[in-house]
Motif scaffolding. Sequence first.
Motif, PDB file in Angstrom:
ATOM      1  N   GLU A  31     -58.568  31.349  -6.691  1.00  0.00           N
ATOM      2  CA  GLU A  31     -58.655  31.202  -8.140  1.00  0.00           C
ATOM      3  C   GLU A  31     -59.538  32.280  -8.733  1.00  0.00           C
ATOM      4  O   GLU A  31     -60.301  32.936  -8.030  1.00  0.00           O
ATOM      5  CB  GLU A  31     -59.236  29.835  -8.490  1.00  0.00           C
ATOM      6  CG  GLU A  31     -60.652  29.692  -7.958  1.00  0.00           C
ATOM      7  CD  GLU A  31     -61.431  28.546  -8.586  1.00  0.00           C
ATOM      8  OE1 GLU A  31     -60.971  27.976  -9.588  1.00  0.00           O
ATOM      9  OE2 GLU A  31     -62.510  28.242  -8.066  1.00  0.00           O
ATOM     10  N   CYS A  33     -62.473  32.238 -11.214  1.00  0.00           N
ATOM     11  CA  CYS A  33     -63.403  31.317 -11.850  1.00  0.00           C
ATOM     12  C   CYS A  33     -64.246  32.135 -12.826  1.00  0.00           C
ATOM     13  O   CYS A  33     -64.296  33.363 -12.740  1.00  0.00           O
ATOM     14  CB  CYS A  33     -64.238  30.692 -10.735  1.00  0.00           C
ATOM     15  SG  CYS A  33     -65.838  30.106 -11.170  1.00  0.00           S
ATOM     16  N   THR A  35     -67.226  32.518 -12.793  1.00  0.00           N
ATOM     17  CA  THR A  35     -68.216  33.271 -12.016  1.00  0.00           C
ATOM     18  C   THR A  35     -67.654  34.634 -11.600  1.00  0.00           C
ATOM     19  O   THR A  35     -68.383  35.624 -11.528  1.00  0.00           O
ATOM     20  CB  THR A  35     -68.637  32.453 -10.779  1.00  0.00           C
ATOM     21  OG1 THR A  35     -69.230  31.235 -11.237  1.00  0.00           O
ATOM     22  CG2 THR A  35     -69.624  33.191  -9.909  1.00  0.00           C
ATOM     23  N   HIS A  55     -64.121  32.071  -4.362  1.00  0.00           N
ATOM     24  CA  HIS A  55     -64.992  31.192  -3.561  1.00  0.00           C
ATOM     25  C   HIS A  55     -64.340  29.859  -3.247  1.00  0.00           C
ATOM     26  O   HIS A  55     -64.619  29.283  -2.216  1.00  0.00           O
ATOM     27  CB  HIS A  55     -66.376  31.010  -4.188  1.00  0.00           C
ATOM     28  CG  HIS A  55     -66.400  30.883  -5.659  1.00  0.00           C
ATOM     29  ND1 HIS A  55     -66.251  31.959  -6.503  1.00  0.00           N
ATOM     30  CD2 HIS A  55     -66.545  29.811  -6.460  1.00  0.00           C
ATOM     31  CE1 HIS A  55     -66.309  31.561  -7.750  1.00  0.00           C
ATOM     32  NE2 HIS A  55     -66.476  30.255  -7.764  1.00  0.00           N
ATOM     33  N   CYS A 155     -63.028  25.395  -8.430  1.00  0.00           N
ATOM     34  CA  CYS A 155     -64.478  25.274  -8.405  1.00  0.00           C
ATOM     35  C   CYS A 155     -64.953  24.398  -9.565  1.00  0.00           C
ATOM     36  O   CYS A 155     -65.923  23.651  -9.447  1.00  0.00           O
ATOM     37  CB  CYS A 155     -65.003  26.686  -8.447  1.00  0.00           C
ATOM     38  SG  CYS A 155     -66.553  26.975  -9.096  1.00  0.00           S
TER      39      CYS A 155
HETATM   40 ZN   LIG Z   1     -66.580  29.113  -9.357  1.00  0.00          ZN
END
Ligand SMILES: [Zn+2]
Length: 356
Positions: A31, A33, A35, A55, A155
């Motif tokens: 994915e 995200c 982040t 992650h 996440c």
């Molecule tokens: Zn994430």
Amino acid sequence: MVGPNQPIELWTIDDPVVEEGAVLLETVASEVCGTDVHLSHGRLAGVPYPIIPGHVSVGRVLETGGKVADFIGDPLEPGDIVTFYDVHETCNTCWFCLVAGQPNRCPSRRVYGITYSAHDGPLGGWAERIYLKPGVHVFKLPEPLQADDVIGGGCGLFTGFAAVDRSGLPMGSTVLVQGSGPVGLSAVAMSVLGGASLVINIGDPRARLDIARDLGADVILSVSTDSPAARDAAIRDLTHGRGVDVGIEASGNPAAVSEGLHLLRDGGTYVVAGHYTDTGTTPVNPHIDINRKHADIRGQWGTDLGHVYRALQVLARHRDRLDMSRIIGGRYALDDAGQALAHVAALKITKAIIEP
Ligand SMILES: [Zn+2]
Ligand SMILES: [Zn+2]
């Protein structure tokens, strides 16, 4: 991701040698995200660029180094569809691990897709293979979950779960969730399941707020078209003038914290979960918003392994009403990872997934 503010590059690296206790996955989906957007802007400290981002991922077991079991002890076989806890190498011997009970602050802590260099192997999800080092906690997807269910929340599913868990959400509470990205949407869903009497979501754009409503939000308010005064009036009206019992910040915008504390009732609980990276400061009135209010303010940085395990069980149990795959807004091949990142950064889509 070779460095901050540089185009994503496609590299060919060697297949890893599978050590005893390790697992090699064929990536089913990873994915993009929020982040990852921050990583692409260099806003996280101590990142060993070049990295392979991603992650939270779902993969198919290709090979194990001898007999390897998943987290609950089931042997892993080639073909099993699994996800894994991205945090690895917390030491369970240091002060933070053993005295403070905060493994997320362990100095040895490493995270797939964030703190491993691409030179160390395929240790991130934006890749055809993911190498799970010995000791990585692997979870077979519980029935009836499919890869899309897990990666749709990704996440954010685990972080939203952790944020609601951290609030201690007493049943019957009124809840304000700020932010309608994957973390906010998951927090909405988990608040409903956790017995909230009223769930309000403030966010944008409209398509995300519509998903929030489908996941159980009773009231949706827009950051752009409802003014702060209008949001305040609406929430006072819904809470007999008191403000909400529980506030969950999942927006990553510092201004949301000022607003959220203001909208919290006296003695309420407020969880800041959207600021995984440093996006700046915001004014808070210590007298009005904290001291006189008896505010209980908590932070939640990422997730513990237990959040991942429990969120998967909850999602499996309530799959019928929680279609997290709806959050997926676009599917991208590896070559298009840079485009996926740009689309998420521009809020064009809620969740971009990478299907190598
Ligand atoms: Zn994430
Ligand atoms: Zn430690």
